[in-house]
Write a protein that holds these residues in place. Sequence first.
Motif, PDB file in Angstrom:
ATOM      1  N   VAL A  28       0.849  -1.189   0.000  1.00 29.02           N
ATOM      2  CA  VAL A  28       0.000   0.000   0.000  1.00 29.02           C
ATOM      3  C   VAL A  28       0.885   1.239   0.000  1.00 29.02           C
ATOM      4  CG1 VAL A  28      -1.963  -1.101   1.155  1.00 29.02           C
ATOM      5  CG2 VAL A  28      -0.245   0.064   2.524  1.00 29.02           C
ATOM      6  N   ARG A  29       0.375   2.314  -0.594  1.00 25.93           N
ATOM      7  CA  ARG A  29       1.114   3.575  -0.670  1.00 25.93           C
ATOM      8  C   ARG A  29       0.458   4.598   0.245  1.00 25.93           C
ATOM      9  NH1 ARG A  29       4.401   5.116  -4.471  1.00 25.93           N
ATOM     10  NH2 ARG A  29       3.562   3.591  -5.917  1.00 25.93           N
ATOM     11  N   VAL A  30       1.297   5.254   1.061  1.00 22.25           N
ATOM     12  CA  VAL A  30       0.865   6.349   1.918  1.00 22.25           C
ATOM     13  C   VAL A  30       1.799   7.516   1.602  1.00 22.25           C
ATOM     14  CG1 VAL A  30       0.467   7.157   4.269  1.00 22.25           C
ATOM     15  CG2 VAL A  30       0.117   4.748   3.710  1.00 22.25           C
ATOM     16  N   GLY A  31       1.282   8.498   0.882  1.00 23.11           N
ATOM     17  CA  GLY A  31       2.133   9.599   0.439  1.00 23.11           C
ATOM     18  C   GLY A  31       3.169   9.084  -0.538  1.00 23.11           C
ATOM     19  N   ASP A  32       4.454   9.300  -0.226  1.00 27.12           N
ATOM     20  CA  ASP A  32       5.518   8.819  -1.113  1.00 27.12           C
ATOM     21  C   ASP A  32       6.167   7.533  -0.617  1.00 27.12           C
ATOM     22  OD1 ASP A  32       6.720   9.940   1.074  1.00 27.12           O
ATOM     23  OD2 ASP A  32       8.277  11.008  -0.032  1.00 27.12           O
ATOM     24  N   ARG A  33       5.585   6.920   0.411  1.00 28.04           N
ATOM     25  CA  ARG A  33       6.132   5.668   0.960  1.00 28.04           C
ATOM     26  C   ARG A  33       5.246   4.478   0.596  1.00 28.04           C
ATOM     27  NH1 ARG A  33       9.271   6.100   6.398  1.00 28.04           N
ATOM     28  NH2 ARG A  33      10.360   8.041   6.027  1.00 28.04           N
ATOM     29  N   VAL A  34       5.890   3.308   0.432  1.00 25.55           N
ATOM     30  CA  VAL A  34       5.170   2.063   0.157  1.00 25.55           C
ATOM     31  C   VAL A  34       5.456   1.100   1.295  1.00 25.55           C
ATOM     32  CG1 VAL A  34       4.945   0.102  -1.416  1.00 25.55           C
ATOM     33  CG2 VAL A  34       5.264   2.402  -2.336  1.00 25.55           C
ATOM     34  N   TYR A  35       4.378   0.521   1.860  1.00 22.18           N
ATOM     35  CA  TYR A  35       4.490  -0.413   2.974  1.00 22.18           C
ATOM     36  C   TYR A  35       4.012  -1.784   2.519  1.00 22.18           C
ATOM     37  CZ  TYR A  35       4.890   3.804   5.784  1.00 22.18           C
ATOM     38  OH  TYR A  35       5.293   5.010   6.293  1.00 22.18           O
ATOM     39  N   VAL A  36       4.575  -2.836   3.109  1.00 20.21           N
ATOM     40  CA  VAL A  36       4.222  -4.213   2.783  1.00 20.21           C
ATOM     41  C   VAL A  36       3.809  -4.915   4.056  1.00 20.21           C
ATOM     42  CG1 VAL A  36       5.031  -6.402   1.844  1.00 20.21           C
ATOM     43  CG2 VAL A  36       5.863  -4.262   0.866  1.00 20.21           C
ATOM     44  N   GLY A  37       2.683  -5.645   3.999  1.00 18.48           N
ATOM     45  CA  GLY A  37       2.226  -6.398   5.164  1.00 18.48           C
ATOM     46  C   GLY A  37       1.082  -7.329   4.796  1.00 18.48           C
ATOM     47  N   ARG A  38       0.567  -7.995   5.799  1.00 14.16           N
ATOM     48  CA  ARG A  38      -0.556  -8.917   5.600  1.00 14.16           C
ATOM     49  C   ARG A  38      -1.870  -8.146   5.607  1.00 14.16           C
ATOM     50  NH1 ARG A  38       1.393 -13.631   3.956  1.00 14.16           N
ATOM     51  NH2 ARG A  38       3.284 -14.142   5.057  1.00 14.16           N
ATOM     52  N   PRO A  39      -2.786  -8.440   4.670  1.00 16.75           N
ATOM     53  CA  PRO A  39      -4.061  -7.725   4.652  1.00 16.75           C
ATOM     54  C   PRO A  39      -4.924  -8.062   5.858  1.00 16.75           C
ATOM     55  CG  PRO A  39      -4.051  -9.497   3.031  1.00 16.75           C
ATOM     56  CD  PRO A  39      -2.674  -9.423   3.615  1.00 16.75           C
ATOM     57  N   VAL A  40      -5.675  -7.085   6.338  1.00 12.92           N
ATOM     58  CA  VAL A  40      -6.607  -7.286   7.442  1.00 12.92           C
ATOM     59  C   VAL A  40      -7.888  -7.878   6.872  1.00 12.92           C
ATOM     60  CG1 VAL A  40      -8.009  -6.092   9.178  1.00 12.92           C
ATOM     61  CG2 VAL A  40      -5.642  -5.404   8.784  1.00 12.92           C
ATOM     62  N   GLN A  41      -8.399  -8.929   7.514  1.00 10.47           N
ATOM     63  CA  GLN A  41      -9.620  -9.574   7.058  1.00 10.47           C
ATOM     64  C   GLN A  41     -10.835  -8.761   7.495  1.00 10.47           C
ATOM     65  OE1 GLN A  41      -9.530 -12.225   5.053  1.00 10.47           O
ATOM     66  NE2 GLN A  41      -7.314 -12.108   5.171  1.00 10.47           N
ATOM     67  N   ALA A  42     -11.849  -8.710   6.657  1.00 10.80           N
ATOM     68  CA  ALA A  42     -13.080  -7.982   6.978  1.00 10.80           C
ATOM     69  C   ALA A  42     -13.825  -8.677   8.115  1.00 10.80           C
ATOM     70  CB  ALA A  42     -13.972  -7.909   5.737  1.00 10.80           C
ATOM     71  N   ALA A  43     -14.439  -7.884   8.980  1.00 10.07           N
ATOM     72  CA  ALA A  43     -15.228  -8.431  10.088  1.00 10.07           C
ATOM     73  C   ALA A  43     -16.524  -9.042   9.549  1.00 10.07           C
ATOM     74  CB  ALA A  43     -15.542  -7.345  11.096  1.00 10.07           C
ATOM     75  N   ALA A  44     -16.979 -10.089  10.206  1.00 10.07           N
ATOM     76  CA  ALA A  44     -18.199 -10.779   9.755  1.00 10.07           C
ATOM     77  C   ALA A  44     -19.437 -10.015  10.121  1.00 10.07           C
ATOM     78  CB  ALA A  44     -18.261 -12.163  10.364  1.00 10.07           C
TER      79      ALA A  44
END
Length: 44
Positions: A28-44
Amino acid sequence: MLRTIVMGSCVSVQGEFVQSLPDGRVKVRVGDRVYVGRPVQAAA
């Protein structure tokens, strides 16, 4: 599209979706930075 990812045990980042990686992580991109991680699952 906005996506939320988890980096480590208690750090989450919300930003513009960039790319899905083959191992299930997401970039994901926030401003000029790119971060990498595990996606958060949607709540049921």
